[in-house]
Scaffold this motif. Structure first.
Motif, PDB file in Angstrom:
ATOM      1  N   UNK A   1      -4.336 -22.448 -13.068  1.00  0.00           N
ATOM      2  CA  UNK A   1      -3.915 -22.447 -14.474  1.00  0.00           C
ATOM      3  C   UNK A   1      -2.813 -21.431 -14.734  1.00  0.00           C
ATOM      4  N   UNK A   2      -2.938 -20.234 -14.159  1.00  0.00           N
ATOM      5  CA  UNK A   2      -1.990 -19.149 -14.456  1.00  0.00           C
ATOM      6  C   UNK A   2      -0.806 -19.098 -13.510  1.00  0.00           C
ATOM      7  N   UNK A   3      -0.982 -19.594 -12.287  1.00  0.00           N
ATOM      8  CA  UNK A   3       0.080 -19.486 -11.303  1.00  0.00           C
ATOM      9  C   UNK A   3       0.287 -18.077 -10.781  1.00  0.00           C
ATOM     10  N   UNK A   4      -0.644 -17.171 -11.061  1.00  0.00           N
ATOM     11  CA  UNK A   4      -0.511 -15.780 -10.620  1.00  0.00           C
ATOM     12  C   UNK A   4      -0.989 -15.637  -9.178  1.00  0.00           C
ATOM     13  N   UNK A   5      -0.057 -15.283  -8.301  1.00  0.00           N
ATOM     14  CA  UNK A   5      -0.382 -15.149  -6.883  1.00  0.00           C
ATOM     15  C   UNK A   5      -1.417 -14.050  -6.644  1.00  0.00           C
ATOM     16  N   UNK A   6      -1.529 -13.132  -7.587  1.00  0.00           N
ATOM     17  CA  UNK A   6      -2.497 -12.043  -7.442  1.00  0.00           C
ATOM     18  C   UNK A   6      -3.918 -12.559  -7.311  1.00  0.00           C
ATOM     19  N   UNK A   7      -4.167 -13.793  -7.757  1.00  0.00           N
ATOM     20  CA  UNK A   7      -5.507 -14.361  -7.646  1.00  0.00           C
ATOM     21  C   UNK A   7      -5.945 -14.483  -6.191  1.00  0.00           C
ATOM     22  N   UNK A   8      -4.970 -14.503  -5.275  1.00  0.00           N
ATOM     23  CA  UNK A   8      -5.308 -14.596  -3.856  1.00  0.00           C
ATOM     24  C   UNK A   8      -5.438 -13.219  -3.205  1.00  0.00           C
ATOM     25  N   UNK A   9      -5.207 -12.164  -3.990  1.00  0.00           N
ATOM     26  CA  UNK A   9      -5.257 -10.807  -3.441  1.00  0.00           C
ATOM     27  C   UNK A   9      -6.203  -9.952  -4.275  1.00  0.00           C
ATOM     28  N   UNK A  10      -7.486 -10.258  -4.221  1.00  0.00           N
ATOM     29  CA  UNK A  10      -8.465  -9.542  -5.028  1.00  0.00           C
ATOM     30  C   UNK A  10      -9.375  -8.670  -4.174  1.00  0.00           C
ATOM     31  N   UNK A  11      -8.887  -8.289  -3.010  1.00  0.00           N
ATOM     32  CA  UNK A  11      -9.735  -7.527  -2.088  1.00  0.00           C
ATOM     33  C   UNK A  11      -9.987  -6.094  -2.552  1.00  0.00           C
ATOM     34  N   UNK A  12      -9.143  -5.595  -3.457  1.00  0.00           N
ATOM     35  CA  UNK A  12      -9.310  -4.196  -3.859  1.00  0.00           C
ATOM     36  C   UNK A  12     -10.247  -4.039  -5.059  1.00  0.00           C
ATOM     37  N   UNK A  13     -10.860  -5.125  -5.505  1.00  0.00           N
ATOM     38  CA  UNK A  13     -11.851  -5.032  -6.571  1.00  0.00           C
ATOM     39  C   UNK A  13     -13.081  -5.840  -6.145  1.00  0.00           C
ATOM     40  N   UNK A  14     -14.154  -5.715  -6.921  1.00  0.00           N
ATOM     41  CA  UNK A  14     -15.384  -6.391  -6.528  1.00  0.00           C
ATOM     42  C   UNK A  14     -16.094  -6.976  -7.731  1.00  0.00           C
TER      43      UNK A  14
END
Length: 399
Positions: free
Chosen positions: A81-94
């Motif tokens: 929906x957002x197109x935000x690539x950050x959605x694939x880089x969530x390793x630094x949060x839990x």
């Protein structure tokens, strides 16, 4: 929506969702000389937080795992929906699934992490020789009041992304999903549990993605909160009269015929919360910036959660209709408390945030709107939030 790792709820007792393991250490007054007794706040919040709905033996553990699975499944939808690539880089949060007591402990820790830097700065400037004894003693009362407020919120919050509570394993913060509240609401609304849990997870995971896409946002908010903290320590001389006015207004609401208080808080223009009472001109500017950011974040998350259709969540239309009517069912006491602490007035601002996002996306497309995460200079002001075309024109001129 801490600082010590807050373990997930992993089991259930025969009666209720089991408490999170009590590994989260009670916060202390270190560095503040007792202005806020964080340990008192945490213990009060844990003690007053209710357990939540009753469950059959073994049901709690299954619910926790299902909520965790919904949270994991929602990330791909947020990306689509957002197109935000950050959605694939969530390793630094839990993501943690917690009970009410666990959320309450985490919330107090979150307040400490968020407020302590500003308090240290302000108190160091004003009391270089140390806090007066009156303020130190008052810290117990402040802690108890904060704990009571957090306990009230603990039975209402479905989820919260806490960007300020970082740890070596989660330097980007943590998302807390409050299992008892999710279960309580899905039962009250008589909606499909799996669909409702995914719907809630879409909103909360969007917040996680927002901070991953804008890693500068945490520090920006901390700066604004420091400004507000300075204002909270500089109470205006008219505070007593203004508090008296607010108290009278609340008393009139309480004595009004049933139905006058029963309006939806989202449409309650009724006045100021306590934060509005204690801010001067400079701090009001900081409050305006915080309001604009929070409205943007909440509005964006609402847009994401409303962008899914029946192909993703089969009963989404029913969920939306029933959830939107939920505010009218709050008790008069709940609405009064929400008004006093300023929550009621902020609900409308979150609706304005969703309107802003939709208008910006209509004009610029999702890719153009996503420029808002590029840096603090791209954030909308509160005026632009209410007039999206102003922000759109500024972005186009900048481009």
């Amino acid at each position: 929506m801490n600082a010590p790792a807050l373990p997930p709820t992993a089991a259930a007792s025969a009666a209720t969702l089991a408490p999170s393991a009590s590994g989260a250490a009670a916060p202390t007054a270190t560095g503040l000389g007792g202005l806020v007794r964080w340990g008192v706040a945490a213990s009060t919040a844990r003690t007053l937080a209710s357990a939540g709905p009753r469950l059959e033996p073994g049901e709690g553990a299954r619910i926790v795992e299902e909520i965790r699975a919904a949270a994991a499944a929602s990330v791909e939808h947020v990306y689509r929906i957002t197109g935000l690539e950050a959605a694939h880089e969530l390793r630094d949060s839990e993501v943690l699934v917690v009970d009410r007591a666990g959320w309450a402990t985490g919330a107090v820790n979150g307040f400490r992490e968020m407020l302590e830097p500003g308090l240290k700065q302000v108190l160091g400037d004003r009391f270089p020789q140390g806090l007066p004894m009156s303020l130190k003693l008052g810290g117990y009362g402040v802690g108890a009041e904060m704990g009571g407020l957090v306990a009230f919120l603990a039975s209402h919050v479905l989820g919260q992304y806490d960007a300020f509570s970082v740890s070596p394993t989660a330097p980007g913060g943590r998302l807390l999903l409050v299992a008892p509240n999710i279960v309580q609401v899905e039962r009250a609304l008589s909606v499909e549990p799996a669909d409702f849990r995914l719907w809630v997870a879409l909103h909360e995971q969007t917040h996680r993605v927002q901070f991953a896409a804008a890693p500068w946002l945490r520090e920006y908010l901390r700066e604004q909160i420091t400004e507000l903290t300075d204002g909270l320590m500089s109470l205006p001389t008219s505070l007593r009269e203004r508090l008296k006015s607010l108290t009278g207004s609340v008393r009139q609401d309480a004595e009004a015929p049933q139905g006058s208080v029963g309006q939806d808080p989202a449409h309650d223009g009724g006045g100021m919360g306590l934060l509005d009472l204690v801010t001067g001109p400079r701090e009001k500017e900081a409050l305006s910036r915080v309001t604009a950011v929070m409205s943007l974040l909440e509005g964006h998350a609402n847009v994401v959660m409303d962008s899914v259709d029946a192909s993703v969540i089969p009963t989404v239309k029913t969920i939306r209709q029933r959830f939107e009517g939920r505010g009218a069912e709050r008790s008069a006491l709940q609405k009064l408390i929400m008004r006093v602490i300023g929550m009621a007035a902020k609900q409308k601002q979150y609706q304005d945030g969703a309107r802003f996002v939709r208008a910006a996306v209509d004009e610029l497309g999702m890719e153009g709107f996503n420029l808002v995460w590029r840096g603090r200079e791209m954030l909308p002001t509160e005026a632009e939030l209410h007039e999206p075309r102003l922000w759109v024109e500024r972005v186009r001129a900048d481009a």
